[in-house]
Design an enzyme around this catalytic site. Structure first.
Site, PDB file in Angstrom:
ATOM      1  N   HIS A  63      21.138  -6.295  -0.852  1.00 46.33           N
ATOM      2  CA  HIS A  63      21.857  -5.759  -2.022  1.00 46.33           C
ATOM      3  C   HIS A  63      22.072  -6.785  -3.131  1.00 46.33           C
ATOM      4  CE1 HIS A  63      24.715  -2.189  -2.976  1.00 46.33           C
ATOM      5  NE2 HIS A  63      24.268  -2.709  -4.087  1.00 46.33           N
TER       6      HIS A  63
ATOM      7  N   GLY B 146       0.799  -1.229   0.000  1.00 41.69           N
ATOM      8  CA  GLY B 146       0.000   0.000   0.000  1.00 41.69           C
ATOM      9  C   GLY B 146       0.830   1.276   0.000  1.00 41.69           C
TER      10      GLY B 146
ATOM     11  N   GLY C  38      13.798   8.676  -9.107  1.00 40.53           N
ATOM     12  CA  GLY C  38      14.564   9.112  -7.935  1.00 40.53           C
ATOM     13  C   GLY C  38      16.016   9.322  -8.300  1.00 40.53           C
TER      14      GLY C  38
ATOM     15  N   LYS D 270      20.337  -0.300   1.391  1.00 40.03           N
ATOM     16  CA  LYS D 270      20.544  -1.729   1.113  1.00 40.03           C
ATOM     17  C   LYS D 270      21.449  -2.348   2.167  1.00 40.03           C
ATOM     18  CE  LYS D 270      20.651  -0.368  -3.717  1.00 40.03           C
ATOM     19  NZ  LYS D 270      21.315   0.964  -3.621  1.00 40.03           N
TER      20      LYS D 270
ATOM     21  N   TYR E 201      27.810   1.892  -0.140  1.00 39.93           N
ATOM     22  CA  TYR E 201      28.255   3.164  -0.736  1.00 39.93           C
ATOM     23  C   TYR E 201      28.972   4.067   0.274  1.00 39.93           C
ATOM     24  CZ  TYR E 201      24.651   1.858  -4.218  1.00 39.93           C
ATOM     25  OH  TYR E 201      23.867   1.201  -5.124  1.00 39.93           O
TER      26      TYR E 201
ATOM     27  N   ASP F  74      18.098   6.735  -3.272  1.00 37.28           N
ATOM     28  CA  ASP F  74      18.593   5.367  -3.114  1.00 37.28           C
ATOM     29  C   ASP F  74      20.048   5.366  -2.664  1.00 37.28           C
ATOM     30  OD1 ASP F  74      18.585   2.401  -3.637  1.00 37.28           O
ATOM     31  OD2 ASP F  74      20.140   2.992  -5.066  1.00 37.28           O
TER      32      ASP F  74
END
Ligand code: NAD
Length: 287
Positions: free
Chosen positions: A128, A32, A39, A96, A71, A66
């Protein structure tokens, strides 16, 4: 001095980026929640560059960001969100889990660290890439989602059979699978399979990571000329029309704005067929 520098940066941003008027469509996930279809990604951006990129993107109008543990820029991404002054509830933030965490305690510790860096709540947390530990990881993600720490949970780099394996053990369904997808690797057989499972497809490296020569492709350039747009905008508009969520990355505010404005025009069926025909099953990373 630091304050002066950030004021200077903010002033430069407002000149360079400016807000854009494009209306980004949303998709409804199987729990939902709504996710914006366009993005910004921050892979390969240092903390400072991720801060600048996300700041510029939010100013332009992006509301989906994201990041990933891998990273190493989660803290700076969150700082850009805080400093933007935009209410947190208006932004869809995803990260992730680095799947090299192969014990329950290491997974929990990694998730807790992400939560600490990202303000205590993450809209969507995904694994990931698949590993032999992912069913254990999925169960822990479910636990955190049920405790309200994550809005939703999902996958990345799973082929449909892998997503199905997770679905079989899931009590909370994955909402999304983030996979490599661009015109030279369009995954026309896999996207409908994920859709049938109730899993939204999200495209990573939608612009071929800038490595594939997509911006010089004659078919994309011809369609771009027809619409008065760029090849990058045509690729992203193709994602939007396919019902895919797309997360191009750039450090350049002008490119961020250009990419965002892919939401203000629509490709026709003939354009879509021509872009579909560019597929070469040419994966950059071969995941
Ligand atoms: P991308 O396809 O978004 O391409 C980025 C490159 O294109 C950069 O070099 C950028 O400078 C350039 N670029 C961007 N907009 C442009 C424009 N309008 N004109 C010309 N050049 C432009 O590459 P990406 O970063 O690999 O993928 C996007 C995001 O997907 C990442 O930042 C990351 O968030 C995510 N990602 C996830 C995975 C995963 O395993 N889940 C893997 C790779 C990327």
């Amino acid at each position: 001095m630091k304050k002066f520098k950030s004021l200077l940066f903010a002033a430069a941003l407002s000149v360079l980026a400016g807000s854009a008027s494009a209306e980004v469509p949303s998709l409804t996930l199987n729990n939902g929640m709504k996710i914006p279809q366009l993005g910004c990604g921050v892979w390969e951006l240092s903390g400072e560059d991720a801060y600048k990129s996300v700041s510029a993107a939010l100013k332009i109008g992006y509301r989906l960001v994201d990041t990933a543990q891998y990273y190493r820029n989660e803290a700076e991404v969150y700082q850009a969100i805080v400093d933007s002054g935009i209410p947190r509830g208006e932004i869809f933030l995803m990260s992730k889990l680095n799947p090299h965490h192969s014990t329950e305690s290491a997974v929990r510790q990694a998730l807790d660290e992400s939560l600490k860096k990202l303000g205590g709540y993450i809209d969507l947390m995904i694994i990931h890439w698949p590993t032999s530990a992912d069913e254990m990881q999925w169960k822990i993600l479910e636990e955190y989602q049920k405790a309200g720490k994550f809005g939703a949970i999902g996958l990345s780099n799973y082929h449909p059979d892998g997503a199905e394996r997770i679905l079989k053990i899931a009590t909370v369904k994955p909402v999304l699978d983030q996979i490599e997808l661009h015109p030279y690797y369009s995954r026309a057989d896999e996207v409908p399979k994920l859709t049938d499972m109730g899993v939204v497809t999200q495209a990573w490296s939608p612009l071929g990571a800038g490595r594939q020569g997509l911006f010089k492709d004659p078919v994309l350039l011809e369609i771009a000329a027809k619409h008065g747009k760029t090849a990058a905008q045509v690729i992203l508009a193709w994602d939007l029309k396919r019902g895919v969520v797309t997360i191009p990355r750039s450090r350049n505010p002008a490119h961020l704005k250009e990419n965002f404005e892919s939401a203000d025009f629509t490709l026709d069926d003939e354009d879509m067929k021509k872009i579909d025909a560019l597929n070469r099953n040419d994966a950059i990373w071969g995941i």
